[in-house]
Design a protein around this motif. Structure first.
Motif, PDB file in Angstrom:
ATOM      1  N   ASP A  52       0.742  -1.340  -0.082  1.00 51.72           N
ATOM      2  CA  ASP A  52       0.032  -0.194   0.174  1.00 51.72           C
ATOM      3  C   ASP A  52       1.080   1.238  -0.045  1.00 51.72           C
ATOM      4  O   ASP A  52       0.341   2.144  -0.288  1.00 51.72           O
ATOM      5  N   ASN A  53       1.977   1.114   0.404  1.00 50.74           N
ATOM      6  CA  ASN A  53       3.057   2.150   0.278  1.00 50.74           C
ATOM      7  C   ASN A  53       3.204   2.586  -1.156  1.00 50.74           C
ATOM      8  O   ASN A  53       3.169   1.829  -2.154  1.00 50.74           O
ATOM      9  N   GLN A  54       3.552   3.787  -1.343  1.00 49.98           N
ATOM     10  CA  GLN A  54       3.557   4.689  -2.739  1.00 49.98           C
ATOM     11  C   GLN A  54       5.022   4.695  -3.326  1.00 49.98           C
ATOM     12  O   GLN A  54       5.537   4.907  -4.144  1.00 49.98           O
ATOM     13  N   TYR A  55       5.977   4.832  -2.182  1.00 54.69           N
ATOM     14  CA  TYR A  55       7.421   5.193  -2.464  1.00 54.69           C
ATOM     15  C   TYR A  55       8.240   3.915  -2.079  1.00 54.69           C
ATOM     16  O   TYR A  55       8.080   3.202  -1.103  1.00 54.69           O
ATOM     17  N   LEU A  60      20.983   6.894  -3.833  1.00 47.24           N
ATOM     18  CA  LEU A  60      21.508   7.427  -4.897  1.00 47.24           C
ATOM     19  C   LEU A  60      22.770   8.255  -4.246  1.00 47.24           C
ATOM     20  O   LEU A  60      23.505   8.658  -5.267  1.00 47.24           O
ATOM     21  N   THR A  61      23.095   8.248  -3.084  1.00 54.60           N
ATOM     22  CA  THR A  61      24.465   8.910  -2.707  1.00 54.60           C
ATOM     23  C   THR A  61      25.690   7.971  -2.795  1.00 54.60           C
ATOM     24  O   THR A  61      26.775   8.291  -3.095  1.00 54.60           O
ATOM     25  N   VAL A  62      25.612   6.683  -3.166  1.00 53.66           N
ATOM     26  CA  VAL A  62      26.529   5.859  -3.114  1.00 53.66           C
ATOM     27  C   VAL A  62      26.887   5.557  -4.504  1.00 53.66           C
ATOM     28  O   VAL A  62      28.116   5.568  -4.915  1.00 53.66           O
ATOM     29  N   VAL A  63      26.055   5.341  -5.382  1.00 56.15           N
ATOM     30  CA  VAL A  63      26.163   4.961  -6.750  1.00 56.15           C
ATOM     31  C   VAL A  63      25.710   6.365  -7.680  1.00 56.15           C
ATOM     32  O   VAL A  63      24.403   6.525  -7.481  1.00 56.15           O
ATOM     33  N   ARG A  64      26.545   6.698  -8.478  1.00 58.77           N
ATOM     34  CA  ARG A  64      26.051   7.932  -9.304  1.00 58.77           C
ATOM     35  C   ARG A  64      26.123   7.378 -10.601  1.00 58.77           C
ATOM     36  O   ARG A  64      27.184   6.814 -11.133  1.00 58.77           O
ATOM     37  N   ALA A  65      24.896   7.509 -11.411  1.00 56.85           N
ATOM     38  CA  ALA A  65      24.953   7.177 -12.775  1.00 56.85           C
ATOM     39  C   ALA A  65      24.181   8.269 -13.406  1.00 56.85           C
ATOM     40  O   ALA A  65      23.483   9.259 -12.848  1.00 56.85           O
ATOM     41  N   PRO A  66      24.540   8.514 -14.753  1.00 57.84           N
ATOM     42  CA  PRO A  66      23.868   9.594 -15.600  1.00 57.84           C
ATOM     43  C   PRO A  66      22.671   9.332 -15.646  1.00 57.84           C
ATOM     44  O   PRO A  66      22.205   8.262 -15.860  1.00 57.84           O
ATOM     45  N   ILE A  67      21.719  10.487 -15.342  1.00 56.55           N
ATOM     46  CA  ILE A  67      20.581  10.268 -15.520  1.00 56.55           C
ATOM     47  C   ILE A  67      19.993  11.268 -16.794  1.00 56.55           C
ATOM     48  O   ILE A  67      20.357  12.567 -16.885  1.00 56.55           O
ATOM     49  N   LEU A  76      11.153  11.749  -9.654  1.00 55.75           N
ATOM     50  CA  LEU A  76      11.526  10.456  -8.722  1.00 55.75           C
ATOM     51  C   LEU A  76      12.628  10.778  -7.938  1.00 55.75           C
ATOM     52  O   LEU A  76      12.869  10.280  -6.772  1.00 55.75           O
ATOM     53  N   ARG A  77      13.619  11.265  -8.731  1.00 54.38           N
ATOM     54  CA  ARG A  77      14.975  11.210  -8.044  1.00 54.38           C
ATOM     55  C   ARG A  77      14.941  12.399  -6.749  1.00 54.38           C
ATOM     56  O   ARG A  77      15.605  12.438  -5.892  1.00 54.38           O
ATOM     57  N   ASN A  78      14.093  13.443  -7.297  1.00 56.68           N
ATOM     58  CA  ASN A  78      14.019  14.477  -5.965  1.00 56.68           C
ATOM     59  C   ASN A  78      13.375  14.054  -5.081  1.00 56.68           C
ATOM     60  O   ASN A  78      13.689  14.430  -3.703  1.00 56.68           O
ATOM     61  N   ARG A  79      12.175  12.965  -4.964  1.00 58.57           N
ATOM     62  CA  ARG A  79      11.786  12.644  -3.900  1.00 58.57           C
ATOM     63  C   ARG A  79      12.804  12.044  -2.969  1.00 58.57           C
ATOM     64  O   ARG A  79      12.736  11.810  -1.720  1.00 58.57           O
ATOM     65  N   ILE A  80      13.406  10.813  -3.583  1.00 58.33           N
ATOM     66  CA  ILE A  80      14.531  10.375  -3.144  1.00 58.33           C
ATOM     67  C   ILE A  80      15.529  11.272  -2.395  1.00 58.33           C
ATOM     68  O   ILE A  80      15.911  10.816  -0.991  1.00 58.33           O
ATOM     69  N   GLU A  81      15.925  12.337  -2.874  1.00 60.89           N
ATOM     70  CA  GLU A  81      16.880  13.328  -2.303  1.00 60.89           C
ATOM     71  C   GLU A  81      16.245  13.889  -1.062  1.00 60.89           C
ATOM     72  O   GLU A  81      16.759  14.081   0.092  1.00 60.89           O
ATOM     73  N   CYS A  82      14.812  14.229  -1.432  1.00 58.04           N
ATOM     74  CA  CYS A  82      14.332  14.843   0.053  1.00 58.04           C
ATOM     75  C   CYS A  82      14.193  13.874   0.982  1.00 58.04           C
ATOM     76  O   CYS A  82      14.378  14.365   2.155  1.00 58.04           O
ATOM     77  N   LYS A  86      15.780  14.214   4.742  1.00 60.74           N
ATOM     78  CA  LYS A  86      15.006  13.913   6.062  1.00 60.74           C
ATOM     79  C   LYS A  86      15.753  13.247   7.201  1.00 60.74           C
ATOM     80  O   LYS A  86      15.713  13.309   8.521  1.00 60.74           O
ATOM     81  N   LEU A  87      16.449  11.894   6.755  1.00 55.39           N
ATOM     82  CA  LEU A  87      17.231  11.265   7.469  1.00 55.39           C
ATOM     83  C   LEU A  87      18.428  11.923   8.139  1.00 55.39           C
ATOM     84  O   LEU A  87      18.879  11.934   9.350  1.00 55.39           O
TER      85      LEU A  87
END
Length: 118
Positions: A52-55, A60-67, A76-82, A86-87
């Motif tokens: 039921d969770n959406q996310y 992405l801080t460990v592995v940098r790949a060209p996006i 989607l990347r912005n959600r992960i960085e946000c 929070k952490l």
């Protein structure tokens, strides 16, 4: 539990907590036992298995790949960085005071679980 959450949120050392959290040795021993038993990892695993969770969480801080420049991928990347930001607000997670990798990993699972449940 509240004593452990205090350490996670504030980044404080285990010694000398406010009286309402009880003896610091008790909280530290309980946290250590639960970390060794993988309790925090199990809690987080159970939370991410919930369909039921959406996310989903990706680091992405460990592995940098060209996006490629794609608005959906950027969003989607912005959600992960946000989420990672929070952490970082949880001082114990951000400063990594613990000497044991198992404790650091347990705090990561605990913090991720707290954020997931919000």
């Amino acid at each position: 539990m509240n004593g452990v959450l205090r350490v996670l949120r504030s980044g404080a050392h285990w010694q000398n907590p406010p009286e309402r959290y009880g003896n610091w040795k008790t909280a530290h021993k309980r946290f250590s036992r639960w970390a060794a038993a993988g309790v925090w990892e199990k809690v987080f695993d159970d939370l991410i298995r919930d369909r039921d969770n959406q996310y989903l969480m990706l680091d992405l801080t460990v592995v940098r790949a060209p996006i490629p420049h794609d608005p959906l991928v950027y969003r989607l990347r912005n959600r992960i960085e946000c989420w990672l930001n929070k952490l970082r607000h949880l001082r114990r997670f951000a400063t990594c005071f613990d000497r044991l990798a198992s404790h650091d990993l347990a705090f990561v699972h605990m913090a991720a679980s707290m954020l997931w449940m919000r």
